[in-house]
Design an enzyme around this catalytic site. Structure first.
Site, short mmCIF file in Angstrom:
data_model
loop_
_atom_site.label_atom_id
_atom_site.label_comp_id
_atom_site.label_asym_id
_atom_site.label_seq_id
_atom_site.Cartn_x
_atom_site.Cartn_y
_atom_site.Cartn_z
CG ASN A 43 -0.28 -0.18 2.32
OD1 ASN A 43 0.63 -0.94 2.62
ND2 ASN A 43 -0.95 0.29 3.49
CB ILE A 44 1.65 3.84 -2.14
CG1 ILE A 44 2.44 2.64 -2.70
CG2 ILE A 44 2.28 5.57 -2.14
CD1 ILE A 44 2.86 2.96 -4.03
CD GLU A 45 -1.05 4.46 5.02
OE1 GLU A 45 -0.49 5.18 5.88
OE2 GLU A 45 -1.81 3.59 5.39
CB CYS A 54 -5.66 -1.00 -1.31
SG CYS A 54 -6.72 -0.01 -0.13
CD GLU A 56 -5.87 -5.43 -1.20
OE1 GLU A 56 -5.21 -4.53 -0.90
OE2 GLU A 56 -6.51 -5.82 -0.49
CB CYS A 87 -11.32 -2.10 0.63
SG CYS A 87 -10.68 -1.15 -0.88
CB CYS A 90 -9.47 -3.67 -3.49
SG CYS A 90 -8.16 -2.36 -3.40
N1 THU Z 1 -5.12 -1.39 2.96
C1 THU Z 1 -4.61 -2.21 1.88
O1 THU Z 1 -3.54 -1.62 1.27
N2 THU Z 1 -5.43 -3.25 1.50
C2 THU Z 1 -6.57 -3.87 2.25
O2 THU Z 1 -6.95 -4.67 1.95
C3 THU Z 1 -6.89 -3.12 3.54
C4 THU Z 1 -6.35 -1.82 3.60
C5 THU Z 1 -4.49 -0.22 3.52
C6 THU Z 1 -4.99 1.21 2.86
C7 THU Z 1 -4.35 1.91 4.01
O3 THU Z 1 -2.93 2.32 3.58
C8 THU Z 1 -4.09 1.03 5.29
O4 THU Z 1 -4.28 -0.22 4.67
C9 THU Z 1 -5.11 1.06 6.32
O5 THU Z 1 -6.41 1.07 5.84
#
Ligand code: THU
Length: 130
Positions: A43-45, A54, A56, A87, A90
């Site tokens: 994941n990249i915030e 996310c 995925e 989520c 995704c």
């Molecule tokens: N996140 C994902 O990358 N994949 C998931 O299936 C659930 C949530 C990430 C998004 C965010 O960066 C962090 O998890 C918290 O929600």
């Protein structure tokens, strides 16, 4: 190592490269193409929070932009006891490009759940309805 174990292993390694300074919830994803290649992402915030992507979705877009079009499985890894399912957005994107693939959820030790994407996204909207 079978195909799903190999995928979970790749997702765990990708999780180490996730960029999640805000939630500190690092996720790794690994997509297997039908010709046996593996595309990984974390994941990249973003400081805006809402632009966070996310693992995925990063993996899927990375794979599509590299020319991959057919997928057979995805693995999602987080450091949690309970499974981390994709989520809603995704799920919708995965359905569009991957169809009814198995979604293998795992933590750093073991697989926590496996579900078909159709179970996770019942009654999907897709091109058949256009
Ligand atoms: N996140 C994902 O990358 N994949 C998931 O299936 C659930 C949530 C990430 C998004 C965010 O960066 C962090 O998890 C918290 O929600």
């Amino acid at each position: 190592m079978d195909a799903s174990e190999e995928l979970v292993h790749a997702a765990r390694a990708a999780r180490d490269r996730a960029i999640a300074p805000y939630s500190r919830f690092r996720v790794g994803a690994a997509l297997r193409t039908t010709d046996g290649q593996i595309v990984v992402a974390g994941n990249i915030e973003n400081a805006s929070y809402g632009l966070t992507t996310c693992a995925e979705r990063v993996a899927l877009l990375k794979a599509l932009s590299d020319g991959h079009r057919m997928f057979s499985m995805i693995a999602v890894v987080a450091d949690t006891q309970s499974p981390t399912p994709p989520c809603g957005p995704c799920r919708q994107l995965l359905w569009e490009y991957c169809g009814d693939i198995p979604v293998v959820m795992a933590n750093l030790i073991s697989v926590t759940a496996t579900h078909q994407l159709a179970e996770l996204l019942p009654m999907p909207f897709d091109r058949r309805l256009l």
